[in-house]
Scaffold this active site. Structure first.
Site, PDB file in Angstrom:
ATOM      1  N   ASP A  11       0.890  -1.171   0.000  1.00 17.49           N
ATOM      2  CA  ASP A  11       0.000   0.000   0.000  1.00 17.49           C
ATOM      3  C   ASP A  11       0.925   1.216   0.000  1.00 17.49           C
ATOM      4  O   ASP A  11       1.688   1.411   0.944  1.00 17.49           O
ATOM      5  CB  ASP A  11      -0.863  -0.041   1.276  1.00 17.49           C
ATOM      6  CG  ASP A  11      -1.690   1.212   1.459  1.00 17.49           C
ATOM      7  OD1 ASP A  11      -2.605   1.176   2.294  1.00 17.49           O
ATOM      8  OD2 ASP A  11      -1.427   2.230   0.787  1.00 17.49           O
ATOM      9  N   ILE A  12       0.869   2.017  -1.032  1.00 15.61           N
ATOM     10  CA  ILE A  12       1.831   3.121  -1.213  1.00 15.61           C
ATOM     11  C   ILE A  12       1.769   4.107  -0.057  1.00 15.61           C
ATOM     12  O   ILE A  12       2.766   4.773   0.246  1.00 15.61           O
ATOM     13  CB  ILE A  12       1.604   3.819  -2.575  1.00 15.61           C
ATOM     14  CG1 ILE A  12       2.861   4.583  -3.019  1.00 15.61           C
ATOM     15  CG2 ILE A  12       0.379   4.741  -2.550  1.00 15.61           C
ATOM     16  CD1 ILE A  12       2.851   5.014  -4.468  1.00 15.61           C
ATOM     17  N   GLY A  33      -9.664   5.025  -5.541  1.00  9.24           N
ATOM     18  CA  GLY A  33      -8.381   4.328  -5.757  1.00  9.24           C
ATOM     19  C   GLY A  33      -7.246   4.854  -4.903  1.00  9.24           C
ATOM     20  O   GLY A  33      -7.428   5.188  -3.729  1.00  9.24           O
ATOM     21  N   ASP A  35      -5.722   7.629  -5.136  1.00 10.68           N
ATOM     22  CA  ASP A  35      -5.969   9.052  -4.801  1.00 10.68           C
ATOM     23  C   ASP A  35      -6.719   9.133  -3.471  1.00 10.68           C
ATOM     24  O   ASP A  35      -6.334   9.863  -2.546  1.00 10.68           O
ATOM     25  CB  ASP A  35      -6.796   9.663  -5.946  1.00 10.68           C
ATOM     26  CG  ASP A  35      -6.826  11.178  -5.933  1.00 10.68           C
ATOM     27  OD1 ASP A  35      -7.535  11.757  -6.772  1.00 10.68           O
ATOM     28  OD2 ASP A  35      -6.147  11.793  -5.078  1.00 10.68           O
ATOM     29  N   THR A 119      -3.729   2.603 -14.449  1.00  9.71           N
ATOM     30  CA  THR A 119      -4.071   1.175 -14.652  1.00  9.71           C
ATOM     31  C   THR A 119      -5.280   0.742 -13.839  1.00  9.71           C
ATOM     32  O   THR A 119      -5.638  -0.431 -13.822  1.00  9.71           O
ATOM     33  CB  THR A 119      -2.873   0.269 -14.267  1.00  9.71           C
ATOM     34  OG1 THR A 119      -2.591   0.440 -12.866  1.00  9.71           O
ATOM     35  CG2 THR A 119      -1.650   0.589 -15.097  1.00  9.71           C
ATOM     36  N   GLY A 120      -5.921   1.658 -13.152  1.00  9.34           N
ATOM     37  CA  GLY A 120      -7.149   1.317 -12.409  1.00  9.34           C
ATOM     38  C   GLY A 120      -8.354   1.865 -13.145  1.00  9.34           C
ATOM     39  O   GLY A 120      -8.671   1.447 -14.262  1.00  9.34           O
ATOM     40  N   VAL A 121      -8.985   2.850 -12.547  1.00  6.17           N
ATOM     41  CA  VAL A 121     -10.184   3.482 -13.137  1.00  6.17           C
ATOM     42  C   VAL A 121      -9.939   3.929 -14.576  1.00  6.17           C
ATOM     43  O   VAL A 121     -10.811   3.832 -15.440  1.00  6.17           O
ATOM     44  CB  VAL A 121     -10.599   4.702 -12.253  1.00  6.17           C
ATOM     45  CG1 VAL A 121     -11.579   5.611 -12.955  1.00  6.17           C
ATOM     46  CG2 VAL A 121     -11.163   4.206 -10.932  1.00  6.17           C
ATOM     47  N   TYR A 122      -8.711   4.387 -14.858  1.00  7.88           N
ATOM     48  CA  TYR A 122      -8.458   4.932 -16.208  1.00  7.88           C
ATOM     49  C   TYR A 122      -8.221   3.849 -17.255  1.00  7.88           C
ATOM     50  O   TYR A 122      -8.031   4.143 -18.432  1.00  7.88           O
ATOM     51  CB  TYR A 122      -7.303   5.930 -16.157  1.00  7.88           C
ATOM     52  CG  TYR A 122      -7.685   7.309 -15.621  1.00  7.88           C
ATOM     53  CD1 TYR A 122      -8.985   7.587 -15.192  1.00  7.88           C
ATOM     54  CD2 TYR A 122      -6.747   8.331 -15.545  1.00  7.88           C
ATOM     55  CE1 TYR A 122      -9.331   8.833 -14.702  1.00  7.88           C
ATOM     56  CE2 TYR A 122      -7.084   9.593 -15.057  1.00  7.88           C
ATOM     57  CZ  TYR A 122      -8.394   9.827 -14.641  1.00  7.88           C
ATOM     58  OH  TYR A 122      -8.743  11.060 -14.160  1.00  7.88           O
TER      59      TYR A 122
HETATM   60  N1  APR Z   1      -1.376   1.703  -2.940  1.00  5.75           N
HETATM   61  C1  APR Z   1      -0.816   1.388  -4.135  1.00  5.75           C
HETATM   62  N2  APR Z   1      -1.524   1.235  -5.277  1.00  5.75           N
HETATM   63  C2  APR Z   1      -2.874   1.391  -5.183  1.00  5.75           C
HETATM   64  C3  APR Z   1      -3.534   1.721  -3.964  1.00  5.75           C
HETATM   65  C4  APR Z   1      -2.722   1.867  -2.814  1.00  5.75           C
HETATM   66  N3  APR Z   1      -3.243   2.184  -1.615  1.00  5.75           N
HETATM   67  N4  APR Z   1      -4.872   1.821  -4.212  1.00  5.75           N
HETATM   68  C5  APR Z   1      -5.044   1.543  -5.527  1.00  5.75           C
HETATM   69  N5  APR Z   1      -3.848   1.282  -6.106  1.00  5.75           N
HETATM   70  C6  APR Z   1      -3.549   0.933  -7.499  1.00  5.75           C
HETATM   71  C7  APR Z   1      -4.668   0.355  -8.318  1.00  5.75           C
HETATM   72  O1  APR Z   1      -4.805  -1.028  -8.049  1.00  5.75           O
HETATM   73  C8  APR Z   1      -4.131   0.605  -9.723  1.00  5.75           C
HETATM   74  O2  APR Z   1      -3.187  -0.395 -10.054  1.00  5.75           O
HETATM   75  O3  APR Z   1      -3.231   2.144  -8.164  1.00  5.75           O
HETATM   76  C9  APR Z   1      -3.366   1.936  -9.565  1.00  5.75           C
HETATM   77  C10 APR Z   1      -4.070   3.145 -10.171  1.00  5.75           C
HETATM   78  O4  APR Z   1      -5.470   2.967 -10.051  1.00  5.75           O
HETATM   79  P1  APR Z   1      -6.428   4.233  -9.697  1.00  5.75           P
HETATM   80  O5  APR Z   1      -6.198   4.625  -8.310  1.00  5.75           O
HETATM   81  O6  APR Z   1      -7.804   3.834 -10.112  1.00  5.75           O
HETATM   82  O7  APR Z   1      -5.881   5.411 -10.620  1.00  5.75           O
HETATM   83  P2  APR Z   1      -6.054   5.673 -12.196  1.00  5.75           P
HETATM   84  O8  APR Z   1      -6.339   4.413 -12.955  1.00  5.75           O
HETATM   85  O9  APR Z   1      -4.883   6.495 -12.563  1.00  5.75           O
HETATM   86  O10 APR Z   1      -7.382   6.549 -12.246  1.00  5.75           O
HETATM   87  C11 APR Z   1      -7.320   7.856 -11.709  1.00  5.75           C
HETATM   88  O11 APR Z   1      -9.168   7.433 -10.279  1.00  5.75           O
HETATM   89  O12 APR Z   1      -9.150   7.594  -8.016  1.00  5.75           O
HETATM   90  C12 APR Z   1      -9.475   8.262  -9.156  1.00  5.75           C
HETATM   91  O13 APR Z   1      -9.161  10.572  -8.584  1.00  5.75           O
HETATM   92  C13 APR Z   1      -8.649   9.497  -9.352  1.00  5.75           C
HETATM   93  O14 APR Z   1     -10.034  10.272 -11.128  1.00  5.75           O
HETATM   94  C14 APR Z   1      -8.784   9.685 -10.821  1.00  5.75           C
HETATM   95  C15 APR Z   1      -8.724   8.260 -11.347  1.00  5.75           C
END
Ligand code: APR
Length: 178
Positions: A11-12, A33, A35, A119-122
């Site tokens: 967890d970052i 996520g 953020d 790599t998550g929501v985006y």
């Molecule tokens: N520590 C490390 N990595 C994490 C954590 C954490 N606590 N939580 C989530 N992740 C990973 C996810 O599993 C994914 O691999 O971070 C990566 C990025 O995923 P997102 O957080 O969904 O970010 P992104 O895909 O860049 O989308 C950004 O999502 O949260 C919103 O405000 C943000 O609108 C923006 C969008």
């Protein structure tokens, strides 16, 4: 001395590095996520500082303090939303890593941790994003003499395996080259 590149499953928000990178959105007002996790762990002062930054363009990066996080700073960057790969996504993603490293280098930071930006929501496919991440970090390192450690912080074992393969593969190549 070149920086050590490492992949970790963590967890970052728990990493005691000079800076963690946040995968934010252009408002910089928080979200889900990583953020959401970073804002929750840093506390309300993080949002207060973000409110003074006037947002962030995709591919750019902005600095705040880390507040209650173990990390001294947070570098907020906005990754590309994945639209299939023909809309310049790779270039924007590479810019996220380069701009974040430029900020770290200006502050002469020694350690930085990146999540899997976009790599998550985006929706950016992890294998493609990880290749851009490792390549853009490696090519930017010569301009970041203060950096001793770059961590690719993975949130799942499968993601960790992808980064480890990329990092080991590259060392393998270097070995052969030498
Ligand atoms: N520590 C490390 N990595 C994490 C954590 C954490 N606590 N939580 C989530 N992740 C990973 C996810 O599993 C994914 O691999 O971070 C990566 C990025 O995923 P997102 O957080 O969904 O970010 P992104 O895909 O860049 O989308 C950004 O999502 O949260 C919103 O405000 C943000 O609108 C923006 C969008």
């Amino acid at each position: 001395m070149t920086a050590l590149l490492r992949a970790l499953h963590a967890d970052i928000t728990t990493l005691a590095v000079d800076a963690i990178v946040n995968a934010a959105n252009s408002s910089l007002l928080g979200g889900g996520g990583v953020d959401g996790a970073i804002h929750r762990a840093a506390g309300p002062e993080l949002l207060e500082e973000c409110l003074t930054l006037g947002g962030c363009e995709p591919g750019d990066a902005k600095l705040t303090k880390g507040y209650r996080l173990p990390a001294r700073y947070v570098i907020h960057t906005v990754g590309p939303v994945w639209h299939g790969g023909a809309s310049g996504e790779a270039g924007i993603l590479a810019s996220c890593y380069r701009r974040s490293l430029a900020i770290a280098s200006k502050l002469e930071l020694e350690s930085i941790a990146f999540p899997g930006i976009s790599t998550g929501v985006y929706g950016y496919p992890v294998e493609l994003a990880a290749a851009v991440a490792v390549e853009s970090v490696r090519s930017a390192l010569p301009e970041c003499p203060s950096l001793r450690e770059v961590i690719f912080c993975c949130f799942s074992q499968p993601d960790l395996k992808i980064y480890q393969r990329l990092l080991n593969d590259r060392i393998g190549k270097d070995e052969k080259w030498r």
